[in-house]
Design an enzyme around this catalytic site. Structure first.
Site, PDB file in Angstrom:
ATOM      1  N   GLY A 104     -14.594 -75.368  24.438  1.00  0.00           N
ATOM      2  CA  GLY A 104     -13.765 -76.472  24.914  1.00  0.00           C
ATOM      3  C   GLY A 104     -14.138 -76.962  26.305  1.00  0.00           C
ATOM      4  O   GLY A 104     -13.395 -77.715  26.924  1.00  0.00           O
ATOM      5  N   LYS A 127      -7.475 -75.136  15.403  1.00  0.00           N
ATOM      6  CA  LYS A 127      -6.590 -74.542  16.417  1.00  0.00           C
ATOM      7  C   LYS A 127      -5.161 -75.083  16.225  1.00  0.00           C
ATOM      8  O   LYS A 127      -4.775 -75.357  15.098  1.00  0.00           O
ATOM      9  CB  LYS A 127      -7.147 -74.791  17.824  1.00  0.00           C
ATOM     10  CG  LYS A 127      -8.615 -74.343  17.932  1.00  0.00           C
ATOM     11  CD  LYS A 127      -9.155 -74.303  19.321  1.00  0.00           C
ATOM     12  CE  LYS A 127     -10.601 -73.806  19.290  1.00  0.00           C
ATOM     13  NZ  LYS A 127     -11.198 -73.672  20.613  1.00  0.00           N
ATOM     14  N   SER A 159     -18.414 -75.784  22.052  1.00  0.00           N
ATOM     15  CA  SER A 159     -18.847 -77.162  22.338  1.00  0.00           C
ATOM     16  C   SER A 159     -20.007 -77.620  21.455  1.00  0.00           C
ATOM     17  O   SER A 159     -20.904 -78.341  21.896  1.00  0.00           O
ATOM     18  CB  SER A 159     -19.197 -77.320  23.816  1.00  0.00           C
ATOM     19  OG  SER A 159     -18.049 -77.043  24.614  1.00  0.00           O
ATOM     20  N   ASN A 178     -12.469 -75.144  13.174  1.00  0.00           N
ATOM     21  CA  ASN A 178     -11.268 -74.451  13.648  1.00  0.00           C
ATOM     22  C   ASN A 178     -10.368 -75.496  14.311  1.00  0.00           C
ATOM     23  O   ASN A 178     -10.635 -75.924  15.432  1.00  0.00           O
ATOM     24  CB  ASN A 178     -11.667 -73.350  14.642  1.00  0.00           C
ATOM     25  CG  ASN A 178     -10.464 -72.645  15.238  1.00  0.00           C
ATOM     26  OD1 ASN A 178      -9.318 -72.877  14.811  1.00  0.00           O
ATOM     27  ND2 ASN A 178     -10.695 -71.789  16.214  1.00  0.00           N
ATOM     28  N   HIS A 206     -10.613 -64.406  17.619  1.00  0.00           N
ATOM     29  CA  HIS A 206     -10.997 -65.566  18.421  1.00  0.00           C
ATOM     30  C   HIS A 206     -10.663 -65.269  19.887  1.00  0.00           C
ATOM     31  O   HIS A 206      -9.649 -64.625  20.177  1.00  0.00           O
ATOM     32  CB  HIS A 206     -10.258 -66.817  17.938  1.00  0.00           C
ATOM     33  CG  HIS A 206     -10.812 -68.068  18.552  1.00  0.00           C
ATOM     34  ND1 HIS A 206     -10.505 -68.448  19.835  1.00  0.00           N
ATOM     35  CD2 HIS A 206     -11.686 -68.986  18.083  1.00  0.00           C
ATOM     36  CE1 HIS A 206     -11.170 -69.567  20.121  1.00  0.00           C
ATOM     37  NE2 HIS A 206     -11.891 -69.923  19.073  1.00  0.00           N
ATOM     38  N   GLU A 246      -9.368 -66.988  22.095  1.00  0.00           N
ATOM     39  CA  GLU A 246      -8.021 -67.443  22.520  1.00  0.00           C
ATOM     40  C   GLU A 246      -6.961 -66.437  22.088  1.00  0.00           C
ATOM     41  O   GLU A 246      -5.961 -66.241  22.779  1.00  0.00           O
ATOM     42  CB  GLU A 246      -7.755 -68.855  21.952  1.00  0.00           C
ATOM     43  CG  GLU A 246      -8.588 -69.901  22.689  1.00  0.00           C
ATOM     44  CD  GLU A 246      -8.996 -71.106  21.859  1.00  0.00           C
ATOM     45  OE1 GLU A 246      -8.412 -71.332  20.779  1.00  0.00           O
ATOM     46  OE2 GLU A 246      -9.921 -71.821  22.293  1.00  0.00           O
ATOM     47  N   GLU A 297     -19.156 -66.753  20.008  1.00  0.00           N
ATOM     48  CA  GLU A 297     -18.560 -67.841  20.771  1.00  0.00           C
ATOM     49  C   GLU A 297     -18.467 -67.438  22.237  1.00  0.00           C
ATOM     50  O   GLU A 297     -17.513 -66.745  22.642  1.00  0.00           O
ATOM     51  CB  GLU A 297     -17.158 -68.157  20.252  1.00  0.00           C
ATOM     52  CG  GLU A 297     -17.125 -68.615  18.806  1.00  0.00           C
ATOM     53  CD  GLU A 297     -15.913 -69.497  18.528  1.00  0.00           C
ATOM     54  OE1 GLU A 297     -16.114 -70.616  18.047  1.00  0.00           O
ATOM     55  OE2 GLU A 297     -14.778 -69.080  18.811  1.00  0.00           O
TER      56      GLU A 297
HETATM   57  P1  13P Z   1     -14.981 -76.111  20.859  1.00  0.00           P
HETATM   58  O1  13P Z   1     -15.966 -76.538  19.776  1.00  0.00           O
HETATM   59  O2  13P Z   1     -13.887 -77.082  21.063  1.00  0.00           O
HETATM   60  O3  13P Z   1     -15.697 -75.710  22.095  1.00  0.00           O
HETATM   61  O4  13P Z   1     -14.284 -74.781  20.297  1.00  0.00           O
HETATM   62  C1  13P Z   1     -15.052 -73.775  19.774  1.00  0.00           C
HETATM   63  C2  13P Z   1     -14.158 -72.786  19.132  1.00  0.00           C
HETATM   64  O5  13P Z   1     -13.386 -72.120  19.811  1.00  0.00           O
HETATM   65  C3  13P Z   1     -14.201 -72.654  17.675  1.00  0.00           C
HETATM   66  O6  13P Z   1     -13.501 -71.548  17.245  1.00  0.00           O
END
Ligand code: 13P
Length: 258
Positions: free
Chosen positions: A179, A11, A219, A9, A101, A103, A173
C-alpha cells in the site's frame, strides 16, 4: 509446472452491492480477455463471500474465479465472539484463505504459533492456505529479513507433512511495499522467492520446493506485474489496491497471456 495464481485481496473494502458489481466486471473481462490458465482468486470480506458464490454459480465465470477468506479462527468453534471458522468459510463457497497477512500480524497480534493452528484448521476443512510472509522496513534495513522469513515459514508451516505442504500457497509480501507504492524490484523479490524455495528444499526436498506456488505482493500493478512475474521463482501475485479496479486486476492477470 507450478500453478500461476493471481489473487485479489480486497481487504476491508466493498460493501455487498460494490462487491457484486466488481466481481461481475472482473468475470466479464476475465472471460473475454484472459487466455491463460492462471488461477484467479478473489478474497472478499466475510460478509460478501456467500453472495459472491451465489452470483458466480449462475454465471459463466463459475469455474474461472475462486473465492477466499482473509482470515479464519485458530479454533474449530465455540465462544470466540466475532470470529469466523474455517468450516464456516468453506460452507459459504471459499476454496482458499489468506493466513498471516502482515496487517493481521500487525493489528491483531497474530503469532506464528497461532497461525500454525489456523493452517491446520483450514486444511482440515479443505481450504487452501495462502500463507503470507514478509519483513518490515526496519528488519530489511537491519539485514535480518531472511531470518524473519525463515522463522515465519518454519513456525507457521513446517509441521505439515510433505504431501500436505505441497498444497499450500505462499505469498511473499514485504511490509514496506504494501500500500506504499514502493514495489520490491524484480531482483529483490526474486532473491527472496529463491530463498523461500531453497528453504523448502532444505526442509522437505527439491521436488516439493519446485511444486509450491510463491506469489509476490506489495504495490503490484499492471505496469510492474510483467517484470515481477517473469522472474523464475515468482508464480503470480497477491494484489491489494489494484484488485479493487476491474481493469487493473484483469490487466495483471493478462500478464500471463502468451
Ligand atoms: P497493495 O497491492 O495495495 O500494496 O497490497 C498488497 C497486499 O497486502 C495484498 O495482500
Amino acid at each position: 509446472m507450478r500453478q500461476k495464481i493471481v489473487a485479489g485481496n480486497w481487504k476491508m473494502n466493498n460493501d455487498l452491492k460494490e462487491s457484486l458489481k466488481l466481481i461481475s466486471e472482473v468475470a466479464n473481462m476475465v472471460t473475454d480477455e484472459v487466455s491463460n490458465d492462471a488461477v484467479v482468486i478473489v478474497s472478499a470480506p466475510f460478509t460478501n463471500i456467500y453472495a459472491l458464490d451465489q452470483w458466480k454459480t449462475g454465471s459463466s465465470a463459475v469455474d474461472k474465479i475462486k473465492l477466499a477468506g482473509q482470515n479464519c479462527c485458530w479454533e474449530e468453534s465455540g465462544a470466540y465472539t466475532g470470529e469466523v471458522s474455517a468450516k464456516m468459510l468453506k460452507s459459504i463457497g471459499a476454496d482458499y484463505v489468506i493466513l498471516g497477512h502482515s496487517e493481521r500480524r500487525q493489528y491483531f497480534a497474530e503469532s506464528n504459533s497461532q497461525l500454525a493452528k489456523k493452517v491446520d484448521l483450514a486444511l482440515k476443512h479443505e481450504l487452501i492456505p495462502i500463507f503470507c510472509v514478509g519483513e518490515t522496513l526496519q528488519e530489511r534495513e537491519q539485514g535480518i529479513h531472511f531470518d524473519v522469513i525463515k522463522s515465519q515459514l518454519k513456525e507457521g508451516l513446517y509441521h505439515l507433512i510433505k504431501s500436505v505442504f505441497k498444497t499450500v500457497v505462499i505469498a511473499y509480501e514485504p511490509v514496506w511495499a504494501i500500500g506504499t507504492g514502493l514495489t520490491a524490484t524484480p531482483e529483490q523479490a526474486q532473491e527472496v522467492h529463491a530463498y523461500i524455495r531453497q528453504l523448502i528444499a532444505e526442509g522437505y526436498d527439491e521436488e516439493t520446493a519446485e511444486s509450491v506456488s510463491i506469489l509476490y505482493g506489495g504495490s503490484c500493478n499492471p505496469s510492474n506485474a510483467a517484470s515481477l512475474f517473469s522472474q523464475k521463482d515468482i508464480d503470480g501475485g497477491l494484489i491489494g489496491g489494484a484488485s479493487l479496479k476491474s481493469r487493473d486486476f484483469t490487466d495483471i492477470i493478462k500478464t500471463f497471456n502468451s
